[in-house]
Design an enzyme around this catalytic site. Sequence first.
Site, PDB file in Angstrom:
ATOM      1  N   GLU A   1     109.149  89.354  34.641  1.00 20.63           N
ATOM      2  CA  GLU A   1     110.511  89.014  35.049  1.00 20.63           C
ATOM      3  C   GLU A   1     110.668  89.208  36.554  1.00 20.63           C
ATOM      4  O   GLU A   1     111.219  90.224  37.004  1.00 20.63           O
ATOM      5  CB  GLU A   1     111.534  89.849  34.280  1.00 20.63           C
TER       6      GLU A   1
ATOM      7  N   GLU B   1     110.134  85.708  26.211  1.00 17.39           N
ATOM      8  CA  GLU B   1     110.840  86.908  25.760  1.00 17.39           C
ATOM      9  C   GLU B   1     112.289  86.543  25.486  1.00 17.39           C
ATOM     10  O   GLU B   1     112.946  85.890  26.297  1.00 17.39           O
ATOM     11  CB  GLU B   1     110.761  88.004  26.822  1.00 17.39           C
TER      12      GLU B   1
END
Length: 679
Positions: free
Chosen positions: A171, A258
Amino acid sequence: MKKLLFLLMVAFACFQVNAQDDFSTKNYIEQWGRLKIVNKQVCSESGQPVQLKGWSTFGLQWETECYSFEAFKIMKYWGANSVRLAMYVKEGGFESNRSGMISRVKEFIDYTSELGIYCVVDWHILNTCGNPEQTLNQSMGGQGAEYFFTEIANYVKQKKYIHVIYELCNEPNQCQWSNIKTYAEKVIPVIQGIDKGALMIVGTPDWCQKINDAASDPITIEGSEYLLYSFHYYACSHQHFLPSLRSAATSIPVVVSEWGAVNFDGNQRFENNEFVICTQPSDQLLSVCDGDNGSNLKISWWYWNWGDKHEGSSSIKENKCYDIGKDFGEDDLASSGRYILTKLCGDGNCPTPVPSTAGPYQGRPQVIPTPDGGYFELAYYDEGGPGVAYYDGNGDSTKSGNYETTVNCNACFQYDTTFVFREGECVDVSKCAGVEKTDGGNFMYRNYNIGHIEPNEWMKYTVKVEEPGYYSFKYLANTATAGSMAVTLEKPLKSGGMQPLGNCLFESGTTNEIESVLFTKNRNGASCSVSWECWAWVDPIGAEDPTVLFKEAGEFTITILFLDEGSDVGPFRFTKAASYSGAGYPEPEAGEEPDPGVGLSDAASAAFSIYPNPTTGEININFAAAEEADVEIINMIGQVVYSSKIESGAKINADLVKGTYIVTVKTANSVAQQKLVVE
C-alpha cells in the site's frame, strides 16, 4: 463496434473455466499451469480466464498459530484457489528477522505447492515505509526489496515452481505514482531475471486507491507484460472508489490484492458479540470482480484477513486458530469469515473440515535439516493422543506457586490462562515468551518449549529427511533448562506398519552409538532481569559431536524419550554435520515380523490380551491358546526390563516406572506384540 471487437478478442483468447464444488481434490496448479495475462485478463497457460480468490494472511510475524499446513488446507477446502502471504517489511517483520521470515515464506510456498493452490508473496509496506523506495537495498543496508525477491525467486526457480506471484509493494502512501514506478522498474528486472514469466502485482498511490494514476501512465519496461496493478477496498468506507476500479479495468490489468467487509482501518462496530460488516458494498465489489467492470473481465481478489485478532477484519474468532487441525469449523469463524465463506464455497454448501486423528502434526512432517532461520518445534509432536503420539506423566497437575492448572491441563504452568494450544492433550507446552527478543523489544519469533518434564515421558515426530547423513542439533535453553533424552527411530514399511530401528544417536561420522544426551542451561542468562526470558542456542552434552543418524532420505518417525526430570527445553535446529554413504535400512521380507523395539504400530495382536491397559502396576496376560510362551517387556530405548516364561496366562507385577513399553509374547509358532502404558 470497438467494444464488440474487444469482447470477441477476449472470448477467443480465453475460454471460461467451469466452477466445481469439490474443492478439496482439485489441483489448480496442474489444471491452470503457468498463469499469463491476455488482453488484461489473467488466464491459464492454455488461455482460459482465471479468477484467483482466497484469503490474505495477517502479518506473518503475528498469530503464528493461524498459519500451518492444516490452515492452508482448510482455506482450499472452503473454496480458496490461492493465498496471499503478507510479509510485513517493518512492524517486527522482515527487518527484525530477515532469515527467519524468508524461511517462513519459503515454507508457506511449499505448503501451497503441495495443496495445488497459487501463492502471492506480498512485500507488505505500510505506514512506517509508505514510499516503497525506502525499502530498496540501498535504503536497507543492502538487504531490502531486491534482496528479498532475489531470495524468493531463486527458491522458486530451484524448486521448479510455477505458482508464485510477486506483489512488489502493498500500500504505497505519502508518495507519488512516479516514486512507485521508479521503484518497480528496479525490482521487476530482478524477479524476471530469475523467474521469467512470473506474474507480478504493483501497488498504486494512496493505499492502492488511486489506481487510475497507474492507468494513465503504465509501466512499459521489459517484463511489464506480466504486471498487474493493485486496487484495495474496504466496504464500509470505500464504496465511492469503485468507479476507479471499473475505469482502470478498461485500460490496464487490475487485481484486488486486499479487501475487507469492514472499515479501512480493519475494524467496525462490535454489537451483540459480533462485529458489524457492510455486506451490500461488499457485494458490489464482488459484482465488479465477476465482470461488471466495462470489460467483462474476471478480476482476482484476496480477502483481509485469515487471522484471529479481535477486530472486524479477522475471519476467525479470537484465539480460535489454536483449534485449527482439531475441532475447527464454521462456528469458529467471525462475522467477516462467515460472510466470505459464502462467496467462496456457497451459502450453506461449505464442507466441515475433517480433523487430523493420527500422523504428523496438522498433516505435515517437520523437515530435517531445519530450513534456514526455521525451527524444529518440540510442541509439534504427532497427532493421535496419549499412548500413540506422546506420554505425559502429568504429575504436577495442581496449582503450584504462581502457576495454575488450566481446565484442559495443557500448559498448566502458564501465567497466561488464555493459552489453549493443543487443548486437552495434557502435555506441558509453554510459550517461550522471551525467545530472541530484539534490542527494540520486538519478538522475532514466538516459540514453544516443553516444561515440567518427568522421567519416561516421550513424544513422537514424523519427519521428512532430505538426504542421508549425520545431523547435529542445537536447542533453545534458558537458565532453568535441565534433563536428558534418548532418541529412537522408526521407518514406515511398504507392507504397512512401522519398522523399529532402535537408537539413532551416534558420534558424527562414526558407528559409535550414544545412549543419551544431556540438556544444559543457557549460562549467559545471569545478566537477564527475568531468568526464564533469557534464551540462547545451546549444544547438547554427550560423547564427542552427538548427532542423529539417518541412513536414508525419506519419511521417518523419531521418538524423543526424556530419561529424568527436566524443564524448559525449547525448539531444535538440525544441521547436516557429515555425509553417510553406507547401507540403508533393510526392508523385512514378506511375512517377517518386525524386530522388537520402540514405536510399534498400535494394532493389537489377537494372539494374547493385556489388561488393564493403561495400568498403574499389575497386568494380566492371557493367551488365545493353551501353550507355553516367553514374555518380554521392553522400554522405549530398547532395554528388556522384564523376562519370564509362562503358560496360558499369568498375573505380572514387573514394578515398572511410568512410561510406554512393548510386550512381546513368543511361542513355538508365533511372535506377537502389543503396547503397554504404565501410568
